[in-house]
Design a protein around this motif. Structure first.
Motif, PDB file in Angstrom:
ATOM      1  N   THR A 190       1.108  -1.461   0.446  1.00 54.82           N
ATOM      2  CA  THR A 190       0.063   0.378   0.067  1.00 54.82           C
ATOM      3  C   THR A 190       0.816   0.948  -0.058  1.00 54.82           C
ATOM      4  O   THR A 190       0.681   2.091  -0.709  1.00 54.82           O
ATOM      5  N   LEU A 191       2.148   1.543   0.809  1.00 55.26           N
ATOM      6  CA  LEU A 191       2.591   2.493   0.777  1.00 55.26           C
ATOM      7  C   LEU A 191       3.639   2.642  -0.503  1.00 55.26           C
ATOM      8  O   LEU A 191       3.891   3.490  -1.300  1.00 55.26           O
ATOM      9  N   TYR A 192       4.349   1.203  -0.741  1.00 55.92           N
ATOM     10  CA  TYR A 192       4.908   1.891  -2.337  1.00 55.92           C
ATOM     11  C   TYR A 192       3.719   2.011  -3.394  1.00 55.92           C
ATOM     12  O   TYR A 192       4.514   2.920  -4.636  1.00 55.92           O
ATOM     13  N   VAL A 193       2.711   1.638  -3.524  1.00 56.20           N
ATOM     14  CA  VAL A 193       1.142   2.592  -4.495  1.00 56.20           C
ATOM     15  C   VAL A 193       1.000   3.824  -4.026  1.00 56.20           C
ATOM     16  O   VAL A 193       0.879   4.468  -5.003  1.00 56.20           O
ATOM     17  N   LEU A 194       0.688   4.068  -3.237  1.00 50.78           N
ATOM     18  CA  LEU A 194       0.309   5.286  -2.249  1.00 50.78           C
ATOM     19  C   LEU A 194       1.615   6.344  -2.571  1.00 50.78           C
ATOM     20  O   LEU A 194       1.522   8.060  -2.675  1.00 50.78           O
ATOM     21  N   VAL A 195       2.646   6.090  -2.550  1.00 55.07           N
ATOM     22  CA  VAL A 195       3.667   6.657  -2.470  1.00 55.07           C
ATOM     23  C   VAL A 195       4.364   7.193  -4.019  1.00 55.07           C
ATOM     24  O   VAL A 195       4.729   8.153  -4.848  1.00 55.07           O
ATOM     25  N   GLY A 196       4.218   6.087  -4.674  1.00 56.07           N
ATOM     26  CA  GLY A 196       4.274   6.147  -6.395  1.00 56.07           C
ATOM     27  C   GLY A 196       3.440   6.981  -7.348  1.00 56.07           C
ATOM     28  O   GLY A 196       3.732   7.474  -7.980  1.00 56.07           O
ATOM     29  N   LEU A 197       1.723   7.582  -6.534  1.00 57.97           N
ATOM     30  CA  LEU A 197       1.049   7.455  -7.353  1.00 57.97           C
ATOM     31  C   LEU A 197       1.591   9.617  -7.259  1.00 57.97           C
ATOM     32  O   LEU A 197       0.888  10.109  -8.399  1.00 57.97           O
ATOM     33  N   PRO A 233       7.307   1.106 -11.772  1.00 56.45           N
ATOM     34  CA  PRO A 233       6.998  -0.108 -12.319  1.00 56.45           C
ATOM     35  C   PRO A 233       5.279  -0.317 -11.334  1.00 56.45           C
ATOM     36  O   PRO A 233       5.912  -1.290 -10.089  1.00 56.45           O
ATOM     37  N   ASN A 234       4.618  -1.235 -12.601  1.00 54.01           N
ATOM     38  CA  ASN A 234       3.357  -2.140 -11.813  1.00 54.01           C
ATOM     39  C   ASN A 234       3.103  -1.684 -10.769  1.00 54.01           C
ATOM     40  O   ASN A 234       2.534  -2.683  -9.041  1.00 54.01           O
TER      41      ASN A 234
END
Length: 454
Positions: free
Chosen positions: A123-130, A137-138
């Motif tokens: 979740t942290l990877y996705v929210l920071v990535g956005l 990636p991915n």
């Protein structure tokens, strides 16, 4: 539901399929902090937030910090007869491996360590990535996995297991709580808060807007049902899976109009759970040896001991979580299967449809709480190892009981509640299969006649 007033809309109208009853419907444009439910069965379709990702990002980061404290700090310190024993959460799975119950150790480690960490980190990877100019990636794949791991993240159940173990040991040893227990209590609150603060649909829509989808998205989102359309169970996009190789164009999940072979797989898992339920209640789950005396104890034996010690609320909790909940899940799923496949007419299949749909979601949610007994036994085995003074060893019954919990979770995941509405001929795009009487009429048979051979 139509938003009113000067507040800005945060979503537009969207076509959705209810995964409780299978009805295709338009979720209207919504303001922040609103919720839309299915107009037929009441299943939630969408809930919006004023800040759909920001609050969850901060809370997820806090969860990772508390999670590190939980696993690295001392959990409890127990002492008796001048012997002091400190434990961490790692001690529980280690003690299970020492007793040869390595499948149980894997289950405990996965539900309390691997699944929560995967959920938080993903979740942290996705929210920071956005929030980055160039997307990592991915994002869609990581978000898919993190949401699926949420089903198996059971830290709130672990907290209840710690409470039960602490209460049960009160008369046997002296206990001091460590920092990990307080971290677990705070973490449980933060996890619930983070889940309430997140709008997963907003995450999927942002991934779509940033162009990181499985396949090119249609230029215009559909606003009415088309033959062959289906709603993705993961990102809830209504799509035409046949046009994308059977997958959702947004998240890449395999999409079916109904879960494949849902009834057959659910029956197999329910039967397996019913078979395992017998040894889970017959074989001992714990053996307590105090000053050289003691005997193995089954689940019901443990409940009787708690009643004898006048720990009535704890006895009721263990009885409910360890005996009634698994039985309730097995009987509930069996009843839903029977109402779907064994009724003679569509009218009979339509009895209490809305209530049975709610029952399904209760069954799917409540099963995880039976793991409280497994976590308690893991903790007791690790905490109480004082040689000849007192020891507590987990038994083979715990392994069978853990298998019951896991099998019933899979059974609830395998069942498709929309089939109940199909059987009642409530979904016009999926006509109910002919019943026995209707087949007879189709063949031109009257009662007492036999079909002629071809």
């Amino acid at each position: 539901m139509v938003p009113s007033g000067p507040t800005a809309l945060v979503t537009g109208p969207q076509l959705r399929e209810c995964h409780g009853c299978g009805l295709f419907q338009i979720v209207p444009a919504m303001e922040a902090n609103m919720r839309s439910d299915c107009e037929r069965c009441g299943t939630p379709l969408r809930a919006t937030r004023a800040d759909p990702t920001g609050h969850c990002l901060a809370l997820t980061f806090a969860s990772l910090v508390l999670f590190a404290v939980l696993w690295l700090a001392m959990l409890m310190k127990v002492s008796t007869a001048g012997i002091v024993h400190e434990t961490t959460l790692l001690s529980g799975p280690g003690e299970l491996v020492r007793h040869g119950l390595w499948p149980l150790a894997i289950a405990v480690a996965f539900t309390t360590a691997l699944a929560p960490f995967g959920k938080f980190a993903g979740t942290l990877y996705v929210l920071v990535g956005l929030r980055m100019k160039t997307l990592p990636p991915n994002l869609r794949g990581v978000f898919l996995i993190s949401r699926k791991l949420g089903t198996w993240s059971m830290l709130e159940v672990l907290l209840l297991g710690v409470f039960v173990a602490y209460t049960k040991l009160g008369d046997m040893v002296t206990i001091d709580l460590g920092p990990a227990v307080y971290a677990l209590g705070i973490l449980t609150v933060v996890i619930v808060w983070a889940e309430l603060a997140l709008d997963p649909q907003a995450v999927w829509e942002e991934i779509e807007r940033r162009g990181q989808t499985h396949a090119p998205m249609p230029a215009v989102a559909p606003m009415e049902h088309r033959p062959g359309a289906a709603g993705c169970e993961n990102c809830h996009l209504v799509c035409m899976p046949a046009e994308y190789g059977g997958r959702c164009p947004r998240c890449g999940s395999i999409v079916h109009e109904r879960k494949p072979d849902a009834i057959g797989r659910t029956i197999a898992l329910v039967v397996a759970g019913a078979i395992l339920y017998v040894p889970a209640n017959v074989y001992p789950v714990l053996t307590v040896i105090q000053l050289g005396s003691g005997s193995p104890s089954t689940i019901m034996g443990g409940v009787e001991e708690l009643v004898s010690s006048k720990m009535y609320p704890l006895a009721l909790l263990v009885f409910f979580a360890s005996v009634l909940v698994p039985l309730f899940k097995l009987l509930g799923l069996a009843a839903m299967i029977s109402a779907t496949k064994l009724t003679g007419t569509a009218e009979a299949a339509g009895v209490l449809l809305r209530q049975r749909t709610r029952l399904y979601f209760i069954v799917a949610w409540i099963g995880r709480w039976s793991m409280v007994d497994i976590f308690m036994e893991s903790l007791l085995g690790a905490l109480v190892q004082f040689g000849s003074a007192v020891t507590i060893d987990p038994g083979a019954g715990a392994l069978a009981f853990c298998a019951v919990v896991i099998v019933t979770i899979f059974a609830a995941e395998a069942f498709d509640p929309r089939l109940m509405w199909d059987a009642a001929a409530q979904n016009a795009h999926r006509p109910a299969r002919p019943r026995a009487a209707e087949r007879a009429l189709a063949l031109g048979l009257s009662s007492g006649q036999r079909p002629r051979s071809a």
